[in-house]
Enzyme design. Structure first.
Site, PDB file in Angstrom:
ATOM      1  N   ILE A 172       0.830  -1.201   0.000  1.00  0.00           N
ATOM      2  CA  ILE A 172       0.000   0.000   0.000  1.00  0.00           C
ATOM      3  C   ILE A 172       0.866   1.252   0.000  1.00  0.00           C
ATOM      4  O   ILE A 172       0.515   2.268  -0.632  1.00  0.00           O
ATOM      5  CB  ILE A 172      -0.974  -0.002   1.199  1.00  0.00           C
ATOM      6  CG1 ILE A 172      -2.054   1.067   1.004  1.00  0.00           C
ATOM      7  CG2 ILE A 172      -0.242   0.204   2.510  1.00  0.00           C
ATOM      8  CD1 ILE A 172      -2.975   0.836  -0.157  1.00  0.00           C
ATOM      9  N   SER A 183      11.147   0.569   8.226  1.00  0.00           N
ATOM     10  CA  SER A 183      10.519  -0.691   7.839  1.00  0.00           C
ATOM     11  C   SER A 183      11.519  -1.823   8.020  1.00  0.00           C
ATOM     12  O   SER A 183      12.719  -1.649   7.765  1.00  0.00           O
ATOM     13  CB  SER A 183      10.061  -0.640   6.380  1.00  0.00           C
ATOM     14  OG  SER A 183       9.498  -1.871   5.981  1.00  0.00           O
ATOM     15  N   ARG A 184      11.017  -2.954   8.463  1.00  0.00           N
ATOM     16  CA  ARG A 184      11.878  -4.132   8.594  1.00  0.00           C
ATOM     17  C   ARG A 184      12.106  -4.821   7.260  1.00  0.00           C
ATOM     18  O   ARG A 184      13.026  -5.628   7.123  1.00  0.00           O
ATOM     19  CB  ARG A 184      11.263  -5.120   9.585  1.00  0.00           C
ATOM     20  CG  ARG A 184      11.273  -4.654  11.032  1.00  0.00           C
ATOM     21  CD  ARG A 184      10.629  -5.675  11.944  1.00  0.00           C
ATOM     22  NE  ARG A 184       9.226  -5.869  11.625  1.00  0.00           N
ATOM     23  CZ  ARG A 184       8.452  -6.810  12.143  1.00  0.00           C
ATOM     24  NH1 ARG A 184       8.961  -7.675  12.998  1.00  0.00           N
ATOM     25  NH2 ARG A 184       7.177  -6.896  11.813  1.00  0.00           N
ATOM     26  N   LYS A 243      -5.973   2.973   7.096  1.00  0.00           N
ATOM     27  CA  LYS A 243      -7.176   2.322   7.613  1.00  0.00           C
ATOM     28  C   LYS A 243      -6.919   0.827   7.780  1.00  0.00           C
ATOM     29  O   LYS A 243      -6.122   0.255   7.021  1.00  0.00           O
ATOM     30  CB  LYS A 243      -8.376   2.578   6.701  1.00  0.00           C
ATOM     31  CG  LYS A 243      -8.239   2.006   5.281  1.00  0.00           C
ATOM     32  CD  LYS A 243      -8.715   0.560   5.215  1.00  0.00           C
ATOM     33  CE  LYS A 243      -8.390  -0.064   3.899  1.00  0.00           C
ATOM     34  NZ  LYS A 243      -8.680  -1.511   3.849  1.00  0.00           N
ATOM     35  N   ASP A 267     -11.180  -6.022   5.929  1.00  0.00           N
ATOM     36  CA  ASP A 267     -10.174  -5.057   5.493  1.00  0.00           C
ATOM     37  C   ASP A 267     -10.683  -4.290   4.272  1.00  0.00           C
ATOM     38  O   ASP A 267     -10.653  -3.055   4.271  1.00  0.00           O
ATOM     39  CB  ASP A 267      -8.845  -5.746   5.202  1.00  0.00           C
ATOM     40  CG  ASP A 267      -7.770  -4.755   4.786  1.00  0.00           C
ATOM     41  OD1 ASP A 267      -7.152  -4.147   5.672  1.00  0.00           O
ATOM     42  OD2 ASP A 267      -7.564  -4.572   3.567  1.00  0.00           O
TER      43      ASP A 267
END
Length: 307
Positions: free
Chosen positions: A14, A36-37, A89, A167
């Site tokens: 996303i 971020s990993r 969201k 979702d």
């Protein structure tokens, strides 16, 4: 207004598909860091976690694109560090988490933006205005898509807190809570949960609005071929239909509104306005309906699902 230095946390599908293009096109924002990993952006300073980022880089705002199960801790850390926060969201894994973040932002005089990107689809506001002048008789949501296409390999979505079919379904609920002139309340729900998963892969919901009119929703994560993102509303003066996730509006079968996809640019424009005005936007009504479905809904076993 000065350019807003922003960090993006969670570099997944996303973020790459929607957030990065929207930020690149908006001169009010400058992307200065990521955390971020599992991913990074070429040319942008990258960190493994948000705590490292907040210590090393001066940012004004943080946009969180992680799965909802881990978002509360990250958002709280950003707010505690004095940063404005934008939430993908759903805004959190629970309503209590979001309420805590709302209070924290208010106490610190910061902006918290709980986003609902589907509300920025081009036909949503025209639909809201059209319905405001009519009496709704009934509404029907049909939201069916292929999870393997839109969420390939995203195991988290079927874990507890991942919402499963809700979702995408929450996108429909975000539109309906925006356009219907009266509130509506869940009366029953059927949640179909694969035997090897924790979250539903399909669901049927029944609501009534404050006047007793029916509102129904059918969500499915296994639809192949053409995808269905439709909302039908019958009124005392005609029928309204939103298709393509709110991109097109029909009245009595005739197309009246359509437009290009500007959902995420709209989100960031709104975020910039909220920051400039010292305001927050934290509407949890779509998430509350999902929570009600888990609270009131009957769970039925569905066949095992694997990507």
């Amino acid at each position: 207004m000065d350019v807003i230095k922003i960090a993006l946390v969670g570099i997944g599908k996303i973020a790459r598909d929607q957030h990065l293009p929207a930020l690149s096109a908006d001169p009010r924002f400058e992307l200065v860091a990521t955390a971020s990993r599992h991913g990074s952006i070429e040319g942008v300073t990258a960190f493994q976690d948000i705590s490292e980022l907040l210590k090393a880089v001066e940012v004004d705002a943080v946009s969180l694109c992680t799965p909802p199960q881990v978002r509360h801790e990250l958002a709280a850390a950003a707010l505690e560090a004095g940063k404005h926060v934008m939430l993908e969201k759903p805004p959190g894994a629970t309503l209590s988490e979001v309420e805590h973040l709302r209070g924290l932002a208010a106490d610190k005089g910061l902006t918290l933006h709980a986003t609902w990107h589907s509300r920025f689809a081009p036909a949503v506001e025209p639909a809201r205005a059209w319905l405001a002048e009519r009496k709704v008789r009934s509404a029907k949501i049909t939201w069916k898509e292929d999870v393997r296409v839109w969420h390939p390999g995203q195991e988290w979505i079927f874990e507890a807190g991942g919402l499963g079919v809700f979702d995408p379904g929450i996108n429909a609920l975000s539109i309906v809570t925006r356009i219907l002139p009266q509130p509506f309340f869940l009366t029953s729900a059927e949640l179909h949960v694969p035997e090897n998963r924790q979250a539903p892969i399909a669901a049927e919901l029944a609501f009534k609005d404050a006047a007793g009119n029916p509102v129904t929703a059918e969500f499915d994560f296994l639809q192949t071929g053409p995808q269905s993102w439709d909302i039908d509303v019958e009124t005392d003066r005609g029928a309204l239909k939103l298709t393509h996730g709110g991109a097109k509006m029909f009245v009595d079968g005739a197309l009246t509104h359509e437009g290009p996809d500007r959902e995420y640019p709209g989100l960031y424009a709104h975020f910039a306005e909220l920051i400039a005005n010292g305001e927050s936007d934290v509407d949890v009504s779509p998430l509350r309906h999902v929570a009600d479905a888990f609270l009131l809904g009957r769970h039925t076993a569905a066949p095992a699902f694997d990507y």
